[in-house]
Scaffold this motif. Structure first.
Motif, PDB file in Angstrom:
ATOM      1  N   ARG A 247       0.837  -1.203   0.000  1.00  0.00           N
ATOM      2  CA  ARG A 247       0.000   0.000   0.000  1.00  0.00           C
ATOM      3  C   ARG A 247       0.875   1.258   0.000  1.00  0.00           C
ATOM      4  NH1 ARG A 247      -3.640  -1.003   4.887  1.00  0.00           N
ATOM      5  NH2 ARG A 247      -2.047  -2.543   5.318  1.00  0.00           N
ATOM      6  N   ASN A 249       3.641   1.539  -1.625  1.00  0.00           N
ATOM      7  CA  ASN A 249       3.996   1.736  -3.036  1.00  0.00           C
ATOM      8  C   ASN A 249       2.933   2.558  -3.733  1.00  0.00           C
ATOM      9  OD1 ASN A 249       6.269   0.184  -2.875  1.00  0.00           O
ATOM     10  ND2 ASN A 249       5.356  -1.651  -3.764  1.00  0.00           N
ATOM     11  N   VAL A 250       1.687   2.237  -3.432  1.00  0.00           N
ATOM     12  CA  VAL A 250       0.572   2.892  -4.115  1.00  0.00           C
ATOM     13  C   VAL A 250       0.451   4.349  -3.673  1.00  0.00           C
ATOM     14  CG1 VAL A 250      -1.917   2.821  -4.480  1.00  0.00           C
ATOM     15  CG2 VAL A 250      -0.637   0.686  -4.376  1.00  0.00           C
ATOM     16  N   ALA A 252       2.680   6.317  -2.762  1.00  0.00           N
ATOM     17  CA  ALA A 252       3.775   7.134  -3.304  1.00  0.00           C
ATOM     18  C   ALA A 252       3.420   7.714  -4.674  1.00  0.00           C
ATOM     19  CB  ALA A 252       5.058   6.311  -3.394  1.00  0.00           C
ATOM     20  N   GLY A 254       0.653   9.278  -5.290  1.00  0.00           N
ATOM     21  CA  GLY A 254      -0.261  10.408  -5.079  1.00  0.00           C
ATOM     22  C   GLY A 254      -1.570   9.920  -4.475  1.00  0.00           C
ATOM     23  N   GLU A 256      -4.798  10.808  -4.940  1.00  0.00           N
ATOM     24  CA  GLU A 256      -5.936  10.521  -5.835  1.00  0.00           C
ATOM     25  C   GLU A 256      -5.715   9.209  -6.551  1.00  0.00           C
ATOM     26  OE1 GLU A 256      -6.125  13.875  -8.398  1.00  0.00           O
ATOM     27  OE2 GLU A 256      -6.718  15.217  -6.774  1.00  0.00           O
ATOM     28  N   SER A 257      -4.486   9.043  -7.009  1.00  0.00           N
ATOM     29  CA  SER A 257      -4.115   7.821  -7.711  1.00  0.00           C
ATOM     30  C   SER A 257      -4.285   6.614  -6.787  1.00  0.00           C
ATOM     31  CB  SER A 257      -2.643   7.960  -8.102  1.00  0.00           C
ATOM     32  OG  SER A 257      -2.391   7.351  -9.290  1.00  0.00           O
ATOM     33  N   ARG A 259      -6.189   6.299  -4.169  1.00  0.00           N
ATOM     34  CA  ARG A 259      -7.604   6.061  -3.893  1.00  0.00           C
ATOM     35  C   ARG A 259      -8.250   5.267  -5.029  1.00  0.00           C
ATOM     36  NH1 ARG A 259     -10.607   8.655  -0.028  1.00  0.00           N
ATOM     37  NH2 ARG A 259     -12.823   8.279  -0.256  1.00  0.00           N
ATOM     38  N   SER A 260      -7.876   5.615  -6.258  1.00  0.00           N
ATOM     39  CA  SER A 260      -8.481   4.922  -7.407  1.00  0.00           C
ATOM     40  C   SER A 260      -8.022   3.466  -7.486  1.00  0.00           C
ATOM     41  CB  SER A 260      -8.165   5.656  -8.703  1.00  0.00           C
ATOM     42  OG  SER A 260      -6.805   5.541  -9.003  1.00  0.00           O
ATOM     43  N   ILE A 261      -6.904   3.137  -6.819  1.00  0.00           N
ATOM     44  CA  ILE A 261      -6.426   1.745  -6.842  1.00  0.00           C
ATOM     45  C   ILE A 261      -6.872   1.020  -5.565  1.00  0.00           C
ATOM     46  CG2 ILE A 261      -4.378   0.274  -7.178  1.00  0.00           C
ATOM     47  CD1 ILE A 261      -2.990   2.714  -8.390  1.00  0.00           C
ATOM     48  N   GLY A 262      -7.633   1.681  -4.736  1.00  0.00           N
ATOM     49  CA  GLY A 262      -8.208   0.994  -3.585  1.00  0.00           C
ATOM     50  C   GLY A 262      -7.460   1.201  -2.284  1.00  0.00           C
ATOM     51  N   VAL A 263      -6.640   2.242  -2.202  1.00  0.00           N
ATOM     52  CA  VAL A 263      -5.905   2.508  -0.965  1.00  0.00           C
ATOM     53  C   VAL A 263      -6.373   3.849  -0.402  1.00  0.00           C
ATOM     54  CG1 VAL A 263      -3.637   2.996   0.035  1.00  0.00           C
ATOM     55  CG2 VAL A 263      -3.881   1.195  -1.669  1.00  0.00           C
ATOM     56  N   ASN A 264      -6.864   3.824   0.834  1.00  0.00           N
ATOM     57  CA  ASN A 264      -7.289   5.053   1.489  1.00  0.00           C
ATOM     58  C   ASN A 264      -6.037   5.751   2.024  1.00  0.00           C
ATOM     59  OD1 ASN A 264      -8.266   7.024   3.237  1.00  0.00           O
ATOM     60  ND2 ASN A 264     -10.093   5.826   3.723  1.00  0.00           N
TER      61      ASN A 264
ATOM     62  N   ASN B  53     -15.880   9.331  -8.916  1.00  0.00           N
ATOM     63  CA  ASN B  53     -14.905   8.400  -8.337  1.00  0.00           C
ATOM     64  C   ASN B  53     -14.731   8.589  -6.831  1.00  0.00           C
ATOM     65  OD1 ASN B  53     -13.115   6.278  -8.628  1.00  0.00           O
ATOM     66  ND2 ASN B  53     -11.356   7.645  -8.821  1.00  0.00           N
ATOM     67  N   ILE B  55     -13.544  10.882  -5.133  1.00  0.00           N
ATOM     68  CA  ILE B  55     -12.400  11.680  -4.664  1.00  0.00           C
ATOM     69  C   ILE B  55     -12.956  12.970  -4.053  1.00  0.00           C
ATOM     70  CG2 ILE B  55     -10.385  13.028  -5.431  1.00  0.00           C
ATOM     71  CD1 ILE B  55      -9.916  10.764  -7.505  1.00  0.00           C
ATOM     72  N   VAL B  75     -13.321   2.158  -0.243  1.00  0.00           N
ATOM     73  CA  VAL B  75     -12.332   2.540  -1.266  1.00  0.00           C
ATOM     74  C   VAL B  75     -11.929   1.316  -2.098  1.00  0.00           C
ATOM     75  CG1 VAL B  75      -9.994   3.432  -1.588  1.00  0.00           C
ATOM     76  CG2 VAL B  75     -11.478   4.478   0.084  1.00  0.00           C
ATOM     77  N   LYS B  76     -11.749   0.182  -1.427  1.00  0.00           N
ATOM     78  CA  LYS B  76     -11.300  -1.022  -2.136  1.00  0.00           C
ATOM     79  C   LYS B  76     -12.408  -1.597  -3.024  1.00  0.00           C
ATOM     80  CE  LYS B  76      -8.239  -4.846  -1.475  1.00  0.00           C
ATOM     81  NZ  LYS B  76      -7.259  -5.424  -0.605  1.00  0.00           N
ATOM     82  N   ALA B  79     -12.613   0.426  -6.097  1.00  0.00           N
ATOM     83  CA  ALA B  79     -11.491   0.185  -7.015  1.00  0.00           C
ATOM     84  C   ALA B  79     -11.684  -1.099  -7.818  1.00  0.00           C
ATOM     85  CB  ALA B  79     -10.185   0.125  -6.228  1.00  0.00           C
ATOM     86  N   MET B 103       0.477  -2.387  -9.819  1.00  0.00           N
ATOM     87  CA  MET B 103      -0.300  -1.725  -8.756  1.00  0.00           C
ATOM     88  C   MET B 103      -1.798  -1.816  -9.058  1.00  0.00           C
ATOM     89  SD  MET B 103       1.561   1.812  -7.917  1.00  0.00           S
ATOM     90  CE  MET B 103       3.296   1.909  -7.596  1.00  0.00           C
ATOM     91  N   PRO B 107      -6.356  -4.064  -5.962  1.00  0.00           N
ATOM     92  CA  PRO B 107      -7.685  -4.330  -5.391  1.00  0.00           C
ATOM     93  C   PRO B 107      -8.075  -5.801  -5.468  1.00  0.00           C
ATOM     94  CG  PRO B 107      -7.773  -2.541  -7.007  1.00  0.00           C
ATOM     95  CD  PRO B 107      -6.418  -3.134  -7.094  1.00  0.00           C
ATOM     96  N   ARG B 153      -2.098   0.738 -16.071  1.00  0.00           N
ATOM     97  CA  ARG B 153      -2.401   0.463 -14.660  1.00  0.00           C
ATOM     98  C   ARG B 153      -3.916   0.474 -14.424  1.00  0.00           C
ATOM     99  NH1 ARG B 153      -0.305   4.856 -10.621  1.00  0.00           N
ATOM    100  NH2 ARG B 153      -2.272   5.773 -11.244  1.00  0.00           N
ATOM    101  N   GLN B 157      -6.717  -2.996 -13.543  1.00  0.00           N
ATOM    102  CA  GLN B 157      -7.751  -3.137 -12.506  1.00  0.00           C
ATOM    103  C   GLN B 157      -8.935  -3.938 -13.021  1.00  0.00           C
ATOM    104  OE1 GLN B 157      -7.265   1.293 -11.079  1.00  0.00           O
ATOM    105  NE2 GLN B 157      -8.957   0.418  -9.946  1.00  0.00           N
TER     106      GLN B 157
END
Lengths: 369, 286
Positions: A247, A249-250, A252, A254, A256-257, A259-264, B53, B55, B75-76, B79, B103, B107, B153, B157
């Motif tokens: 997490r 890694n994700v 790092a 940013g 917004e990025s 969050r879109s990959i599922g990390v709060n 999304n 955000i 959030v997950k 995603a 990455m 999810p 990326r 997903q």
């Protein structure tokens, strides 16, 4: 035809890409290189630990050191003098070197990732200074949140949370950039350091000397109970950090990025800062302020294993242990008959090393945010 | 009738007490479609994507994803359903291209990266024709290649809905066409709803099933490209004169600049090196 190529690629994707076995092998090969670096650092640390224990007026042969330790562990002590010197004098210090180096370097990796800043570590964000201040008032003034045997550690952890809370508050309410968070940390660091100095001015001479030596950063501890307490903090902190690495890694990339990959990102930042505060307090309470380890080790390890935190964290931790052992050796041999605190040596080693990395490194390993 | 993949109803957003950035946005999208959001700068296109999304939290109205309010998704969970390809991404500590794409599997795969994850990531890189950069560092690539990696990326997903904020802005015209065509093909083959912000009216017109034209915080027109891309709409929204021509049943825009008076154009003239006096009558965008 491009269109045909696209269609074929799309079909490959739909077929779960079974023809990419070579690419998978190639990808895994990169992982082996990272593991070799980590194993190399651990092996070098074992050798450096032997070399560090080899130093002292009572001479023990290099290989004999490992035999005596093994004999003690298996209950077959054959040289009581050497055994006593190693286990009561030298080994606690070496364990402290390893634990402090490992923990501070790991904390540096986590801080740099969550704040997306190459200058972040427990020292530059004021967390170590907060812990140091908490420990100082417990030792010098006897003021502590608890009266138990863990008074110094508990105080250190509580005061380490203050810079953490300020950094989080500033980032939440002022939408601070990662660079601003570091500046906030530096401001807090100066404030805590000034207050610690003020307390030292009014302490009695013995306490003053003890606090001064400790503020410089020393791993010269003799009590196994301290080593055990410290190792509990470091082990718990390292496991928590390692569990967060993917997490990290994700995050790092940013918020917004992430969050879109599922990390709060916000929640991960809070949890990470709490873990780092816990880790730093557990170390700083016993060693005092040791700078540069958390800053330099991640950068050096990043040159070899890259920025993937799953490997960077153990690599930095192993390298941190090695660096502190080397600093310990230098501190014990550089002036005949005297030892120099490890914190001074890490500053002497770390500062030019960091300058070298910034000025001479051809390959960019980080970018300014 | 089943729930729409995306159902926006009366969406509004504003920063504090300041004037609204979005007002009364309603939109339903379902199934494998490529929808382009177009409009001048500052009309709220990116804000709309951020509200979809999660955000940003809308100050009015609702956003439903597959029949469930977006704010109820973790959030997950979100995603797994919806991917987002931002306009720019941070590379403070750059990783390899492969690690960056992997990455996107986060999810679905948890902490361990499986061989299947690597294979899928590689096949996406191959689809976008950047597989040769798989083991290169992200920061060693050009801006256009960056954009493709971030897109890869998002595709990794395997979302039901993919949101993209100007995904082709740094690409040359060939790669703009390639990427948009791939998005269109993937949306059809994978049943994915693709919603992208675009400033290129011709690319949007060529590949989109529907176009959402935004103006003054609201949706100005929604429809098929030929219904939205008209000279009148472009004049009203962008305040520019244009000529719309039709090719393969799709409208294409040629921009005109009445304030610019080009000199006579010699059909036989050839411009190389210094080109003063060689001025086109029309400026083709895209």
């Amino acid at each position: 035809m491009t269109s045909d190529k696209v269609l074929r690629s799309v079909d490959i994707w739909m077929d779960e890409g079974e023809e990419f076995d070579d690419e998978v092998k190639n990808f895994r090969k990169g992982t082996v290189r990272k593991i070799i670096f980590i194993a190399g650092c651990i092996a070098a640390a074992v050798v450096a630990a032997g070399a560090a224990m080899n130093i002292g007026e009572f001479h023990i042969d290099f290989f004999e050191i490992y035999r005596i330790i093994w004999a003690h562990l298996t209950g077959n002590v054959y040289d009581e003098n050497a055994d006593w010197i190693l286990w009561q004098w030298r080994l606690p210090r070496i364990c402290c070197d390893i634990l402090a180096g490992t923990g501070l370097a790991a904390a540096g990796v986590v801080m740099q990732s969550i704040l997306r800043n190459p200058l972040a570590d427990p020292y530059t964000t004021g967390i170590s200074s907060g812990a140091s201040f908490g420990a100082t008032i417990a030792m010098a003034l006897g003021l502590s949140l608890t009266t138990s045997g863990f008074a110094v550690v508990v105080n250190a952890f509580f005061f380490a949370l203050i810079p953490t809370a300020v950094i989080l508050a500033v980032s939440r309410f002022k939408s601070a950039s990662p660079a601003t968070m570091i500046m906030v940390g530096i401001a807090i660091m100066y404030m805590f350091n000034a207050t610690s100095t003020l307390i030292r001015l009014y302490a009695d001479p013995d306490t003053q000397a003890a606090i001064f030596a400790w503020t410089v950063g020393t791993t010269d501890i003799r009590e196994w109970s301290h080593v055990v307490t410290m190792s509990l903090f470091v082990a718990a902190g390292l496991i928590a950090c390692q569990l967060m690495t993917r997490r990290l890694n994700v995050i790092a990339t940013g918020d917004e990025s992430a969050r879109s990959i599922g990390v709060n990102a916000e929640r991960l930042r809070i949890v990470s800062l709490l873990v780092v505060s816990f880790l730093a307090a557990g170390i700083v309470s016993f060693t005092g302020l040791i700078g540069f380890v958390g800053l330099v080790c991640p950068h050096i390890a990043r040159l070899i294993v890259g920025s993937d935190n799953r490997y960077l964290l153990p690599a930095s931790a192993a390298f941190g242990a090695l660096l502190l052992l080397i600093a310990d050796i230098i501190g014990h041999v550089i002036v005949y008959g005297h030892s120099i605190q490890v914190g001074v040596i890490t500053a002497f080693l770390g500062a030019p090393l960091l300058l070298y990395l910034i000025l001479r490194q051809g390959k960019e390993v980080w970018r300014c945010p | 009738m089943g729930d729409s993949d995306l159902d926006i109803d009366g969406l509004g957003f504003g920063y504090g007490n300041a004037s609204k950035v979005l007002d009364g946005i309603s939109l339903k999208v379902s199934g494998p479609q490529l929808v382009s959001i177009i409009g001048p700068n500052g009309v709220g296109k990116s804000t709309l994507i951020y509200c979809i999304n999660k955000i940003l939290s809308p100050t009015e109205g609702t956003v439903m994803i597959q029949g469930r309010e977006v704010r109820d998704y973790s959030v997950k969970e979100l995603a797994k359903t919806m991917g987002f390809v931002p306009h720019a991404t941070s590379d403070v500590f750059p990783m390899t291209v492969m690690d960056t794409v992997l990455m996107g599997r986060h999810p679905h795969s948890g902490r361990k990266i499986t061989d299947k994850d690597v294979q899928e990531a590689y096949s996406i890189l191959k689809t976008l024709e950047i597989e040769k950069f798989a083991m290169r560092q992200f920061d060693e690539l050009s801006a256009g290649q960056h954009q493709k990696v971030v897109l890869a990326r998002g595709l990794a997903q395997k979302p039901k809905i993919l949101l993209l904020d100007e995904p082709t802005s740094n690409l040359d015209i060939k790669h703009q066409m390639d990427v948009t065509r791939i998005l269109k093909e993937l949306s059809e083959r994978d049943g994915m709803t693709v919603i992208m912000i675009s400033h290129d009216l011709n690319i949007a017109s060529r590949y989109s099933d529907y176009i959402v034209m935004m103006y003054d915080k609201k949706i100005f027109r929604i429809g098929k490209p030929e219904e939205v891309i008209t000279e009148e709409n472009i004049r009203h929204v962008y305040k520019v004169e244009s000529k719309v021509i039709t090719d393969d049943g799709r409208p294409y825009v040629i921009l005109r600049d009445p304030q610019f008076r080009p000199g006579p154009l010699d059909d036989n003239s050839f411009c190389s090196g210094r080109c003063e006096g060689y001025m086109p009558k029309y400026l083709l965008i895209g």
